[in-house]
Design a protein around this motif. Structure first.
Motif, mmCIF file in Angstrom:
data_model
loop_
_atom_site.group_PDB
_atom_site.id
_atom_site.type_symbol
_atom_site.label_atom_id
_atom_site.label_comp_id
_atom_site.label_asym_id
_atom_site.label_seq_id
_atom_site.Cartn_x
_atom_site.Cartn_y
_atom_site.Cartn_z
ATOM 1 N N GLN A 64 -5.612 -3.224 -1.207
ATOM 2 C CA GLN A 64 -6.024 -4.539 -0.684
ATOM 3 C C GLN A 64 -5.212 -5.658 -1.320
ATOM 4 N N ARG A 65 -5.054 -5.583 -2.614
ATOM 5 C CA ARG A 65 -4.341 -6.637 -3.345
ATOM 6 C C ARG A 65 -2.901 -6.766 -2.855
ATOM 7 N N ASP A 66 -2.266 -5.648 -2.570
ATOM 8 C CA ASP A 66 -0.844 -5.654 -2.222
ATOM 9 C C ASP A 66 -0.586 -5.711 -0.716
ATOM 10 N N ASN A 67 -1.629 -5.554 0.092
ATOM 11 C CA ASN A 67 -1.460 -5.497 1.552
ATOM 12 C C ASN A 67 -2.571 -6.309 2.214
ATOM 13 N N GLN A 68 -2.502 -7.623 2.076
ATOM 14 C CA GLN A 68 -3.600 -8.488 2.487
ATOM 15 C C GLN A 68 -3.855 -8.503 3.995
ATOM 16 N N THR A 69 -2.880 -8.126 4.802
ATOM 17 C CA THR A 69 -3.091 -8.135 6.248
ATOM 18 C C THR A 69 -3.293 -6.732 6.830
ATOM 19 N N MET A 70 -3.276 -5.712 6.008
ATOM 20 C CA MET A 70 -3.561 -4.357 6.491
ATOM 21 C C MET A 70 -5.039 -4.257 6.857
ATOM 22 N N LEU A 71 -5.367 -3.580 7.946
ATOM 23 C CA LEU A 71 -6.756 -3.419 8.350
ATOM 24 C C LEU A 71 -7.520 -2.560 7.343
ATOM 25 N N GLN A 72 -8.789 -2.889 7.171
ATOM 26 C CA GLN A 72 -9.590 -2.164 6.185
ATOM 27 C C GLN A 72 -9.675 -0.674 6.506
ATOM 28 N N CYS A 73 -9.749 -0.307 7.778
ATOM 29 C CA CYS A 73 -9.793 1.114 8.121
ATOM 30 C C CYS A 73 -8.522 1.827 7.668
ATOM 31 N N ASP A 74 -7.399 1.114 7.722
ATOM 32 C CA ASP A 74 -6.128 1.700 7.264
ATOM 33 C C ASP A 74 -6.023 1.685 5.740
ATOM 34 N N ILE A 75 -6.624 0.678 5.121
ATOM 35 C CA ILE A 75 -6.620 0.606 3.651
ATOM 36 C C ILE A 75 -7.369 1.784 3.051
ATOM 37 N N ILE A 76 -8.552 2.074 3.560
ATOM 38 C CA ILE A 76 -9.302 3.176 2.951
ATOM 39 C C ILE A 76 -8.643 4.516 3.272
ATOM 40 N N ALA A 77 -7.998 4.619 4.445
ATOM 41 C CA ALA A 77 -7.259 5.851 4.748
ATOM 42 C C ALA A 77 -6.110 6.046 3.757
ATOM 43 N N GLU A 78 -5.394 4.970 3.461
ATOM 44 C CA GLU A 78 -4.314 5.046 2.476
ATOM 45 C C GLU A 78 -4.881 5.322 1.082
ATOM 46 N N GLY A 79 -6.053 4.759 0.787
ATOM 47 C CA GLY A 79 -6.685 5.030 -0.501
ATOM 48 C C GLY A 79 -6.982 6.510 -0.676
ATOM 49 N N LEU A 80 -7.472 7.146 0.380
ATOM 50 C CA LEU A 80 -7.756 8.576 0.293
ATOM 51 C C LEU A 80 -6.458 9.378 0.201
ATOM 52 N N ARG A 81 -5.427 8.932 0.891
ATOM 53 C CA ARG A 81 -4.119 9.592 0.821
ATOM 54 C C ARG A 81 -3.592 9.572 -0.623
ATOM 55 N N ARG A 82 -3.708 8.419 -1.275
ATOM 56 C CA ARG A 82 -3.258 8.315 -2.670
ATOM 57 C C ARG A 82 -4.137 9.149 -3.604
ATOM 58 N N TYR A 83 -5.419 9.194 -3.292
ATOM 59 C CA TYR A 83 -6.333 9.992 -4.107
ATOM 60 C C TYR A 83 -5.979 11.475 -3.983
ATOM 61 N N ALA A 84 -5.668 11.905 -2.764
ATOM 62 C CA ALA A 84 -5.271 13.305 -2.554
ATOM 63 C C ALA A 84 -4.013 13.634 -3.350
ATOM 64 N N ALA A 85 -3.068 12.675 -3.387
ATOM 65 C CA ALA A 85 -1.845 12.889 -4.175
ATOM 66 C C ALA A 85 -2.170 12.964 -5.657
ATOM 67 N N GLU A 86 -3.086 12.109 -6.108
ATOM 68 C CA GLU A 86 -3.494 12.113 -7.513
ATOM 69 C C GLU A 86 -4.156 13.434 -7.883
ATOM 70 N N LEU A 87 -4.936 13.995 -6.972
ATOM 71 C CA LEU A 87 -5.622 15.260 -7.217
ATOM 72 C C LEU A 87 -4.725 16.474 -6.991
ATOM 73 N N LYS A 88 -3.513 16.226 -6.463
ATOM 74 C CA LYS A 88 -2.490 17.267 -6.270
ATOM 75 C C LYS A 88 -2.974 18.404 -5.376
ATOM 76 N N VAL A 89 -3.685 18.048 -4.297
ATOM 77 C CA VAL A 89 -4.233 19.101 -3.437
ATOM 78 C C VAL A 89 -3.138 19.814 -2.645
ATOM 79 N N VAL A 90 -2.055 19.100 -2.321
ATOM 80 C CA VAL A 90 -0.932 19.745 -1.636
ATOM 81 C C VAL A 90 -0.085 20.509 -2.646
ATOM 82 N N GLU A 91 0.209 19.858 -3.748
ATOM 83 C CA GLU A 91 1.034 20.475 -4.795
ATOM 84 C C GLU A 91 0.424 21.778 -5.305
ATOM 85 N N ASN A 92 -0.914 21.816 -5.376
ATOM 86 C CA ASN A 92 -1.595 23.015 -5.876
ATOM 87 C C ASN A 92 -1.888 24.039 -4.782
ATOM 88 N N GLY A 93 -1.449 23.756 -3.553
ATOM 89 C CA GLY A 93 -1.594 24.721 -2.479
ATOM 90 C C GLY A 93 -2.957 24.758 -1.816
#
Length: 258
Positions: A64-93
């Motif tokens: 939100q802080r860095d993308n003030q005009t991004m829609l909230q539905c897209d912000i939370i989708a990106e938030g989950l995408r980053r969370y998935a990367a943090e949890l390494k769900v793809v990297e860990n197979g």
């Protein structure tokens, strides 16, 4: 934390209430958690609910802080995408990147189905008898319209106007959102700052800027994990009253009008 008293706000003189919606009228944390766990990512999320809430809030707030005009539905989708990367769900197979993308799309589209708190609709319809009611929400127009057609269907006619982050072009706690609120309240309804009370759950998104703008405010403490540290909250954020439900606020207002 002790409750502050109703006498701190001159309820019979107030002309309008502005509201945060998601977290205050709608169970934002419950909606996020249920939607997140319902995706393919669910089995790989931390078991501790508070950790999940604070982790996803950290990602969403940064986006939100860095993308003030991004829609909230897209912000939370990106938030989950980053969370998935943090949890390494793809990297860990555990999942493929396509599965992660589908999970994020599914998750981002569910804001309009998040449940209302049980007291919300009745309380709003009681408060409308006394005041103009104006949501100041961080969600996009489509998500909010879906909410008004679903969980808050009984509130649609009670709102005099709706000011969304999509229309404003920024997210609370930005000063721009509160400038928009105050400017439009005056031009649309003739309501001055001193005749307004801001009602919200989030200390970070709402009560901090409300205090900065010298607005009277009521903290609806829904007991969640997001929205700011509650220790020393009144001294730090300066709200005039704390209630635990919107229904409690409606009772205080009704009593003030006798």
């Amino acid at each position: 934390m002790a409750f502050t008293t109703a006498s701190n706000i001159p309820w019979t003189r107030v002309k309008a209430l502005s509201f945060d919606i998601f977290g205050t009228l709608v169970d934002w944390e419950g909606g996020i958690d249920d939607s997140m766990r319902a995706t393919a990512l669910g089995p790989y999320l931390p078991k501790d609910r508070k950790q999940r809430m604070l982790d996803i809030e950290r990602h969403d707030t940064a986006i939100q802080r860095d993308n003030q005009t991004m829609l909230q539905c897209d912000i939370i989708a990106e938030g989950l995408r980053r969370y998935a990367a943090e949890l390494k769900v793809v990297e860990n197979g555990h999942l493929t990147q396509d599965q992660v993308e589908e999970a994020c799309k599914q998750y981002g589209g569910r804001i309009g189905s998040y449940p209302a708190f049980p007291d919300s609709v009745d309380a709003i319809n009681r408060l409308r008898k006394h005041y103009k009611l104006i949501p100041l929400t961080n969600v996009d127009n489509q998500s909010f319209d879906d909410t008004l057609s679903g969980p808050l269907a009984g509130c649609r006619k009670s709102f005099s106007a709706v000011y969304t982050a999509e229309d404003i072009g920024s997210y609370k706690p930005s000063q721009k959102n509160f400038d928009y609120l105050l400017d439009h309240l005056k031009s649309d309804f003739g309501v001055e700052k001193g005749d307004l009370v801001h009602v919200a759950q989030s200390l970070f998104h709402d009560h901090g800027p409300a205090t900065k703008n010298q607005l009277m405010s009521v903290w609806v403490d829904r007991g969640g994990d997001m929205g700011g540290e509650v220790e020393g909250a009144q001294e730090k954020f300066g709200f005039q009253m704390r209630v635990q439900t919107l229904g409690e606020l409606a009772e205080i207002v009704d009593a003030a009008f006798g």
